[in-house]
Design a protein around this motif. Structure first.
Motif, short mmCIF file in Angstrom:
data_model
loop_
_atom_site.label_atom_id
_atom_site.label_comp_id
_atom_site.label_asym_id
_atom_site.label_seq_id
_atom_site.Cartn_x
_atom_site.Cartn_y
_atom_site.Cartn_z
N LEU A 119 0.52 -1.13 0.04
CA LEU A 119 -0.14 -0.40 -0.01
C LEU A 119 0.93 1.49 -0.32
CD1 LEU A 119 -3.18 -1.05 2.08
CD2 LEU A 119 -3.28 -0.35 0.06
N LYS A 120 1.89 1.62 0.60
CA LYS A 120 3.04 2.35 1.02
C LYS A 120 3.22 2.90 -0.66
CE LYS A 120 3.85 2.87 5.60
NZ LYS A 120 4.99 2.42 6.55
N PHE A 121 3.52 1.97 -0.97
CA PHE A 121 4.39 1.86 -2.58
C PHE A 121 3.46 2.36 -3.71
CE2 PHE A 121 5.53 0.04 -7.09
CZ PHE A 121 7.16 0.36 -6.57
N ARG A 122 2.21 1.59 -3.30
CA ARG A 122 1.46 2.56 -4.43
C ARG A 122 1.21 3.52 -4.19
NH1 ARG A 122 -2.84 -1.91 -5.55
NH2 ARG A 122 -1.02 -4.18 -6.63
N ALA A 123 0.26 4.06 -2.81
CA ALA A 123 -0.10 5.39 -2.82
C ALA A 123 1.73 6.04 -3.62
CB ALA A 123 0.24 5.40 -1.24
#
Length: 65
Positions: free
Chosen positions: A56-60
Motif C-alpha cells: 500500500l505504501k509503495f502504491r501510494a
C-alpha cells in the motif's frame, strides 16, 4: 494409587488413576499442539499484513494513490 478415603470410598480400597493421568497427559499434548498451530497461523497473518502494508505504501508513493 491413592488412599480411597479421600474420594469417599472405603479405606481398604485403592483407586487406579492411571487412565485419568493418561487422559490428562493426552489433553495437555493436544492443547500444546493446537497452541503451536495457532501461533504459526498468527505469525503467517502478521507476515501477510506486513507485506500488504508495504505494498500500500509503495502504491501510494509511486502511483499517486
Amino acid at each position: 494409587m491413592i488412599p480411597s478415603t479421600q474420594a469417599g470410598i472405603p479405606p481398604d480400597q485403592l483407586l487406579d488413576l492411571t487412565a485419568v493421568r493418561l487422559q490428562k497427559v493426552t489433553e495437555i499434548s493436544q492443547l500444546r499442539s493446537l497452541t503451536a498451530q495457532l501461533e504459526r497461523e498468527v505469525s503467517d497473518l502478521e507476515e501477510e499484513r506486513r507485506k500488504l502494508k508495504w505494498e500500500l505504501k509503495f502504491r501510494a508513493k509511486y502511483h499517486g494513490q
